[in-house]
Design a protein around this motif. Structure first.
Motif, mmCIF file in Angstrom:
data_model
loop_
_atom_site.group_PDB
_atom_site.id
_atom_site.type_symbol
_atom_site.label_atom_id
_atom_site.label_comp_id
_atom_site.label_asym_id
_atom_site.label_seq_id
_atom_site.Cartn_x
_atom_site.Cartn_y
_atom_site.Cartn_z
ATOM 1 N N ARG A 241 54.802 42.812 66.638
ATOM 2 C CA ARG A 241 54.118 42.917 67.941
ATOM 3 C C ARG A 241 52.749 43.539 67.756
ATOM 4 N N THR B 124 62.598 57.369 62.105
ATOM 5 C CA THR B 124 63.802 57.910 61.469
ATOM 6 C C THR B 124 64.894 58.253 62.487
ATOM 7 N N ARG B 125 64.495 58.658 63.699
ATOM 8 C CA ARG B 125 65.523 59.103 64.643
ATOM 9 C C ARG B 125 66.236 57.921 65.303
ATOM 10 N N THR B 126 65.438 57.050 65.919
ATOM 11 C CA THR B 126 66.056 55.983 66.710
ATOM 12 C C THR B 126 66.266 54.707 65.909
ATOM 13 N N SER C 218 58.099 39.010 71.720
ATOM 14 C CA SER C 218 56.828 39.747 71.761
ATOM 15 C C SER C 218 56.904 40.946 72.693
ATOM 16 N N LEU C 219 57.916 40.974 73.566
ATOM 17 C CA LEU C 219 58.045 42.091 74.511
ATOM 18 C C LEU C 219 58.767 43.253 73.820
ATOM 19 N N SER C 220 59.058 44.322 74.573
ATOM 20 C CA SER C 220 59.763 45.450 73.961
ATOM 21 C C SER C 220 61.217 45.068 73.683
ATOM 22 N N ASP C 221 61.866 45.839 72.815
ATOM 23 C CA ASP C 221 63.257 45.544 72.438
ATOM 24 C C ASP C 221 64.175 45.482 73.650
ATOM 25 N N ILE C 222 64.001 46.436 74.562
ATOM 26 C CA ILE C 222 64.935 46.505 75.696
ATOM 27 C C ILE C 222 64.713 45.317 76.642
ATOM 28 N N GLU C 223 63.456 44.889 76.800
ATOM 29 C CA GLU C 223 63.194 43.715 77.642
ATOM 30 C C GLU C 223 63.770 42.456 77.000
ATOM 31 N N ALA D 238 66.242 42.236 74.906
ATOM 32 C CA ALA D 238 67.709 42.264 75.001
ATOM 33 C C ALA D 238 68.151 41.862 76.402
ATOM 34 N N SER D 239 67.451 42.385 77.428
ATOM 35 C CA SER D 239 67.885 42.104 78.804
ATOM 36 C C SER D 239 67.606 40.647 79.192
ATOM 37 N N SER E 113 68.686 38.057 70.996
ATOM 38 C CA SER E 113 69.203 38.991 69.999
ATOM 39 C C SER E 113 68.061 39.328 69.049
ATOM 40 N N TYR F 281 72.039 58.433 68.140
ATOM 41 C CA TYR F 281 71.055 57.908 67.194
ATOM 42 C C TYR F 281 71.306 58.635 65.880
ATOM 43 N N HIS G 14 74.423 36.763 73.886
ATOM 44 C CA HIS G 14 73.242 37.387 74.505
ATOM 45 C C HIS G 14 72.785 36.679 75.772
ATOM 46 N N LEU H 134 55.967 46.356 77.710
ATOM 47 C CA LEU H 134 55.072 46.421 76.559
ATOM 48 C C LEU H 134 54.799 45.000 76.083
#
Lengths: 337, 272
Positions: free
Chosen positions: A71, A140-142, A222-227, A229-230, A234, B26, B85, B100
């Motif tokens: 992206r 590293t966290r998420t 090209s959008l965010s991961d959550i968009e 997915a919704s 995949s 996480y 999905h 985004l």
């Protein structure tokens, strides 16, 4: 869109015709001549033309896929170190084969072993570099992707692979070093073997078809991961396919011509300016533009070589023209189309 | 929307989405623990809580972005984890806090992405007429028809938010999750959005609204869930959850409910 596709196709055909008809003549010293060639010269120019077109289209397609994956409109196989990884793998391959057989390998494809040549190591190298880039570029966290971190990782991978290639090159015999030096800058040769062009053309056709088939999925990716997915995409599957296709395309281009910069960066930008960011249109146009630009760059390289009486790597031409062009586009663009 | 009437009929047992003992972490850091919730068709549930309490992660779990590390989520009594999905996207849509988009898609192109779930592998072909009509209608309802050919990167935050709402309407799902949908909207558009949500709720849609705006929660919600440090601190009717005691525990500040309307005034004094 149709106009753009027709115009770009015409431009590509004209560039190809110009490239076929222009070249040095050795009859009265080395002078540049214009005219349709015949016989052996036609064969040599056709090989070089096919190599340039396949490499240009592959780099452009690879650039689009990587920019989508990250992206980020600054991604391309050269910046992310995929080209470097593939080149290093080929260098190691030449070196190991050379050690084993004590043979003289002036150009990579002369080390054809197992009937696969060096495309397999190139793919492993590109995929390895891409995997390193993705692994280092994750938060590293998420575990989510951080595009800026990924680009930085790619720049560092490129630097390391570049240094290692120079190191390996220093161990090669002196007569071979010059050839490798050309290869490291990206060089399209008229003695590229037919099987390599065939592998390249088939790989390109497969990846192009695959890209077009998943064009709408790529738009949503090209959008965010959550968009994404919704909306029913995949991201895991899309990223994996994208990753494999872009690695394969980089491997094809590096196996044929070595690492060539800026084509994978510039062509997606020019294409977006022409037809917008929708991958259904972008993926049709971008490989044609990539092929056109690299055929023209190679033509310039051949013309320069005639004038300088010394071969000029096409990677030098793409960097000298593509770099300033990219900076110009960056300054004159509000959004990244 | 056209087939929203069917939404209320499509949920046997009257539960649209149910979470059973859901855990999520996480790497090793737990984010959500022991979340058991159910959301019904025709109801608006507000999820409130301070920053980092796990609200957006909860949304990510419900749209299938994250996989729970424990427990299960069911949509219309079907397990979410094994659902394809595209099928999931036919049940649940999301309006993100902020869209985004690194590339200059037009508003029309972005809203059309809401129809991805229904078009199968028709990449490269024109959308069917029914999809085109749904996109037009969604843009009209969200008030972005006049922006159809504008580039998303040229729009204000509020306009971008409305494009997200139009895409959700085009997706036409029985469950809708909205993450801070009013954050960038001016007062008029906030009221219009709440009217729109009320209308789709009446058509049987299950709405989950993640918000920091307690006044909206008080005035519009049928149920309120308060999250605190990844756990459910309270849930129930607005009057039960939005009280001084619960809000003091959850947010660490004192809020006073105004008597005449259900509104809140922030008291500067920290809770003890």
């Amino acid at each position: 869109m149709r106009y753009a596709a027709v115009l770009v196709s015409i431009a590509m055909l004209l560039a190809m015709l110009l490239s076929l008809c222009t070249g040095p003549s050795f009859d009265h010293g080395v002078v540049l001549t214009l005219g349709f060639p015949t016989g052996q010269i036609l064969h040599l120019r056709l090989v070089r033309l096919a190599a340039a077109a396949i490499v240009g289209a592959s780099l452009s397609l690879s650039g689009i896929l990587l920019q989508n994956l990250l992206r980020n409109p600054l991604a391309d196989p050269y910046v992310l170190g995929l080209s470097g990884g593939a080149s290093l793998a080929i260098m190691v391959w030449i070196f190991l084969i050379g050690l084993e057989s004590q043979a003289v390998h002036l150009l990579p494809w002369e080390s054809d072993v197992l009937g696969m040549g060096h495309t397999a190591p190139a793919f492993l190298g590109a995929a390895g570099a891409a995997a390193c880039c993705f692994w280092l570029g994750r938060r590293t966290r998420t575990g989510s992707m951080d595009p800026v971190r990924m680009i930085l990782a790619g720049v560092i991978i490129s630097t390391i692979t570049g240094a290692l290639m120079i190191l390996i090159n220093s161990f090669l015999p002196a007569y071979q070093q010059n050839h490798v030096y050309f290869y490291l800058f990206g060089y399209i040769s008229e003695i590229t073997p037919a099987w390599l062009l065939l592998v390249g053309a088939l790989g390109l056709a497969g990846a192009w078809g695959g890209g077009l088939f998943m064009a709408r999925t790529l738009n949503i990716a090209s959008l965010s991961d959550i968009e994404a997915a919704s909306l029913g995409v995949s991201m895991q599957k899309t990223r994996l396919i994208n990753f494999l296709l872009s690695s394969a395309l980089t491997a094809i281009s590096v196996a044929i011509a070595g690492p060539i910069g800026f084509v994978g960066l510039i062509c997606p930008h020019i294409s977006r300016r022409l037809v917008g960011p929708d991958h259904r249109r972008l993926l049709v146009i971008a490989p044609l533009i990539g092929a056109t630009l690299l055929v023209l760059a190679d033509l310039l390289a051949r013309i320069s070589a005639t004038w300088l009486n010394h071969p000029v790597p096409v990677g030098v031409i793409t960097a000298l023209i593509g770099g300033p062009l990219f900076l110009y586009m960056m300054r004159n663009t509000t959004g990244w189309r | 929307m056209a087939d929203s009437k069917a939404h209320s009929d499509s949920s046997p047992g009257g539960i649209a989405i149910a979470l059973q003992d859901v855990q999520f972490a996480y790497a090793t850091a737990p984010v959500l623990c022991d979340i058991t919730l159910s959301f019904r068709p025709g109801e608006l549930t507000c999820v409130i809580g301070p920053n980092g309490s796990g609200k957006s992660t909860l949304a990510g779990l419900m749209v299938g972005l994250h996989t729970p590390t424990g427990g299960r989520i069911e949509v219309m009594h079907a397990p979410l984890a094994t659902m394809p999905h595209r099928q999931r996207a036919r049940w649940i849509s999301l309006v993100p806090q902020r869209s985004l988009c690194s590339f200059d898609f037009t508003v029309m192109e972005l809203v059309a992405m809401g129809r991805y779930h229904g078009t199968g592998a028709t990449d490269g072909r024109r959308l069917p007429a029914a999809d085109e009509a749904a996109i037009e209608e969604a843009m009209r309802l969200a008030g972005v028809s006049h922006l159809a050919n504008r580039l998303i990167t040229e729009l204000s935050m509020g306009e971008q938010q409305r494009v997200g709402i139009a895409r959700m309407l085009a997706q036409d799902t029985p469950v809708v999750i909205l993450d801070e949908p009013t954050a960038s909207l001016d007062l008029q558009h906030q009221l219009e959005l709440m009217d729109l949500l009320e209308a789709i709720k009446k058509q049987g849609c299950c709405l989950v609204l993640i918000t920091h705006d307690l006044n909206i929660a008080a005035q519009c919600a049928d149920n309120v869930v308060a999250l605190h440090q990844g756990r459910i601190a309270a849930r129930g009717k607005p009057a039960e959850v939005l009280c001084d005691k619960v809000l003091g525990e959850v947010f660490g500040v004192r809020l006073q409910a105004r008597g005449d309307t259900m509104g809140f005034v922030l008291n500067r004094k920290s809770a003890d």
